[in-house]
Design a protein around this motif. Structure first.
Motif, PDB file in Angstrom:
ATOM      1  N   ILE A  48      22.465 -15.485  -9.935  1.00 35.62           N
ATOM      2  CA  ILE A  48      23.257 -16.301 -10.596  1.00 35.62           C
ATOM      3  C   ILE A  48      22.226 -17.939 -11.310  1.00 35.62           C
ATOM      4  N   HIS A  49      21.411 -17.996 -11.081  1.00 42.58           N
ATOM      5  CA  HIS A  49      20.737 -18.670 -12.030  1.00 42.58           C
ATOM      6  C   HIS A  49      19.369 -18.063 -12.742  1.00 42.58           C
ATOM      7  N   GLY A  50      19.451 -16.932 -11.949  1.00 47.67           N
ATOM      8  CA  GLY A  50      18.240 -16.441 -12.781  1.00 47.67           C
ATOM      9  C   GLY A  50      17.998 -16.714 -14.324  1.00 47.67           C
ATOM     10  N   PRO A  51      18.653 -16.610 -15.100  1.00 46.81           N
ATOM     11  CA  PRO A  51      19.122 -16.422 -16.636  1.00 46.81           C
ATOM     12  C   PRO A  51      18.327 -17.832 -17.044  1.00 46.81           C
ATOM     13  N   LEU A  52      18.851 -19.357 -15.803  1.00 45.50           N
ATOM     14  CA  LEU A  52      18.531 -20.240 -16.535  1.00 45.50           C
ATOM     15  C   LEU A  52      16.853 -20.944 -16.261  1.00 45.50           C
ATOM     16  N   VAL A  53      16.351 -20.330 -16.132  1.00 45.06           N
ATOM     17  CA  VAL A  53      14.629 -20.613 -15.845  1.00 45.06           C
ATOM     18  C   VAL A  53      14.032 -21.165 -16.832  1.00 45.06           C
ATOM     19  N   ASP A 100      11.496  -5.483  -4.488  1.00 45.91           N
ATOM     20  CA  ASP A 100      11.902  -3.970  -2.995  1.00 45.91           C
ATOM     21  C   ASP A 100      12.974  -3.281  -3.448  1.00 45.91           C
ATOM     22  N   GLU A 101      12.478  -2.498  -3.197  1.00 47.89           N
ATOM     23  CA  GLU A 101      14.090  -1.233  -4.084  1.00 47.89           C
ATOM     24  C   GLU A 101      14.998  -1.341  -2.345  1.00 47.89           C
ATOM     25  N   ARG A 102      14.646  -1.545  -1.864  1.00 45.71           N
ATOM     26  CA  ARG A 102      16.009  -2.026  -0.826  1.00 45.71           C
ATOM     27  C   ARG A 102      16.966  -3.344  -1.085  1.00 45.71           C
ATOM     28  N   GLY A 103      16.924  -3.383  -1.953  1.00 47.93           N
ATOM     29  CA  GLY A 103      17.824  -5.248  -1.975  1.00 47.93           C
ATOM     30  C   GLY A 103      18.510  -5.430  -2.741  1.00 47.93           C
ATOM     31  N   ILE A 104      19.494  -6.003  -2.576  1.00 45.47           N
ATOM     32  CA  ILE A 104      20.925  -6.128  -2.656  1.00 45.47           C
ATOM     33  C   ILE A 104      21.107  -7.218  -3.058  1.00 45.47           C
ATOM     34  N   LEU A 105      20.963  -7.508  -4.619  1.00 47.13           N
ATOM     35  CA  LEU A 105      21.313  -8.226  -5.764  1.00 47.13           C
ATOM     36  C   LEU A 105      22.771  -8.375  -6.210  1.00 47.13           C
ATOM     37  N   VAL A 106      23.441  -9.648  -5.744  1.00 49.40           N
ATOM     38  CA  VAL A 106      24.601 -10.245  -6.278  1.00 49.40           C
ATOM     39  C   VAL A 106      24.125 -11.476  -7.538  1.00 49.40           C
ATOM     40  N   THR A 107      25.340 -11.256  -8.290  1.00 50.30           N
ATOM     41  CA  THR A 107      24.625 -11.656 -10.000  1.00 50.30           C
ATOM     42  C   THR A 107      26.123 -11.864 -10.662  1.00 50.30           C
ATOM     43  N   SER A 108      25.403 -13.120 -11.494  1.00 49.87           N
ATOM     44  CA  SER A 108      27.289 -12.908 -12.471  1.00 49.87           C
ATOM     45  C   SER A 108      26.599 -13.731 -14.136  1.00 49.87           C
ATOM     46  N   PRO A 109      27.661 -13.323 -15.009  1.00 46.94           N
ATOM     47  CA  PRO A 109      26.565 -14.403 -16.039  1.00 46.94           C
ATOM     48  C   PRO A 109      27.554 -16.054 -15.903  1.00 46.94           C
ATOM     49  N   SER A 110      28.139 -15.880 -15.199  1.00 45.33           N
ATOM     50  CA  SER A 110      29.405 -17.399 -15.100  1.00 45.33           C
ATOM     51  C   SER A 110      28.599 -18.662 -15.018  1.00 45.33           C
ATOM     52  N   LYS A 111      27.015 -18.523 -14.172  1.00 49.12           N
ATOM     53  CA  LYS A 111      26.564 -19.996 -14.384  1.00 49.12           C
ATOM     54  C   LYS A 111      26.178 -20.349 -15.507  1.00 49.12           C
ATOM     55  N   THR A 112      25.406 -19.852 -16.245  1.00 48.82           N
ATOM     56  CA  THR A 112      25.149 -19.460 -17.668  1.00 48.82           C
ATOM     57  C   THR A 112      26.174 -19.772 -18.600  1.00 48.82           C
TER      58      THR A 112
END
Ligand SMILES: Cc1ncc(COP(=O)(O)O)c(C=O)c1O
Length: 381
Positions: free
Chosen positions: A196-201, A220-232
């Motif tokens: 969720i904080h990815g765009p905030l580097v 890691d193509e078996r990874g599971i991503l959870v994200t949202s634009p809501s923090k940024t």
């Protein structure tokens, strides 16, 4: 382009952050920003409300996946397929969903300190938590891969990764994530990456060669991503986030869950998400510049008023992690509250940790001065 809200506007816009403090107290606790929404988000929401868009959300993702893929490609040179996103109500609901549906049985590894609901969601999902401590005071605070391997060896099969990290504000390095991915492969474990904080580097502290964000699924193509634009984009109340997995069979499993297991997202949130990911690059760039300035101002204010405070290098997020032990208060946040400022106690993130606090700097320069001034009075006065 970044518009500061007045106190009155902030109280109306952010009922939790501003409503949970007495009038006159400056809130710098929960992760919301005292800034007006990005104009394209306002326009999209206003149009939707004028059209009366208040019904149930549509089937499908309403374009959230494709616009996120565009954002990820433009900003990080990586993107998942357009149809890899499954919309969920919020990031924590997404983590709960994947713990219930995709993650193998067994304990869940959580690096500490952590965003407090990580601990709750593991318990709610009926899993045992294995804490792996990061050193909250180390300059680097890298993942302890040896401790993670011990946990996998002992039977854990899931790890909750916070990338970038809240509350430490650190950006895990690509090599570190590659090593984590190798461990996950070796033990057939799944890594759930909350980005969720990815765009905030923020720009590198030396202005050159700063850390860059590595989307976990890019290693890691078996990874599971959870994200949202809501923090940024400051839209947490609209309740829209997304789970991204690359395996179509797993996408189908997530889409096929019974309604009550994943239904709490809103059509307005989906519309705001599409506008955020697609139309807000200029606003986002201005936000990162403002947060960079606030970070520099905070460092100056601490040097002037709380010279014994140690602020971790803030590589990402607008949440500064402060070691205030030199001032001798077990709970500096409680002391601050008595002097008109609310910051978050460090012990919320790592139970039992004394003398630390998390300070939200996403406000106006004037308010940041007040926040530090009052904290200084509380700790030194
Ligand atoms: C790391 C992290 N994950 C999740 C959230 C909350 O996201 P949501 O409101 O979508 O559950 C936050 C909020 O601050 C956070 O810092």
């Amino acid at each position: 382009m970044i518009v500061d809200l007045t106190d009155e506007q902030a109280r109306a816009a952010l009922p939790l952050k501003w409503g949970a403090v007495e009038p006159g107290v400056v809130p710098a606790w929960v992760a919301e920003m005292d800034y007006a929404l990005a104009p394209p988000v306002v326009a999209a929401l206003t149009d939707a409300v004028r059209r009366g868009t208040a019904g149930y959300p549509p089937f499908g993702d309403g374009g959230v996946g494709a616009t996120f893929a565009g954002f990820a490609q433009r900003h990080w040179g990586w993107s998942p397929p357009d149809d890899a996103s499954v919309v969920v109500g919020d990031v924590i609901a997404g983590i709960r969903l994947v713990l219930e549906v995709l993650c193998p049985p067994g304990p869940v590894v959580v690096p500490l300190p952590c965003y407090p609901p990580f601990r709750d969601v593991v318990a709610i999902a009926g899993r045992e938590m294995v804490a792996v401590e990061l050193d909250p005071d180390a300059t680097d605070a890298a993942l302890d891969l040896a401790a993670i391997e011990d946990a996998f060896r002992a039977g854990a099969r899931t790890l909750l990764l916070c990338n970038p990290h809240n509350p430490l504000g650190r950006v895990p390095r690509r090599a570190e994530l590659e090593a984590l991915a190798a461990l996950a492969r070796r033990y057939d474990a799944r890594v759930v990456a909350d980005e969720i904080h990815g765009p905030l580097v923020l720009p590198g502290l030396q202005r050159t060669n700063g850390p860059v964000f590595t989307p976990y699924l890019s290693v890691d193509e078996r990874g599971i991503l959870v994200t949202s634009p809501s923090k940024t984009f400051n839209t947490a109340g609209l309740h829209t986030a997304q789970v991204v997995v690359l395996d179509p069979a797993e996408q189908a499993r997530l889409r096929g869950v019974p309604l009550p297991q994943n239904h709490a997202y809103s059509p307005l949130g989906m519309i705001a998400a599409v506008a955020s990911w697609r139309d807000c690059d200029d606003w986002h760039a201005a936000l990162v510049r403002r947060l960079d300035e606030q970070r520099a101002l905070l460092a100056d204010l601490l040097a002037a008023h709380l010279p014994e405070a140690r602020m971790r290098p803030l590589e990402a997020t607008y949440l500064a992690w402060l070691d205030l032990r030199a001032y001798g208060h077990d709970d500096p946040a409680a002391a601050g509250l008595e002097h008109g400022v609310r910051v978050a106690p460090g012990a919320d993130y790592q139970p039992g940790l004394a003398g630390h606090a998390r300070l939200n700097l996403a406000t106006s320069p004037e308010r940041l001065e007040t926040i530090v001034g009052r904290l200084a009075k509380a700790l030194t006065g």
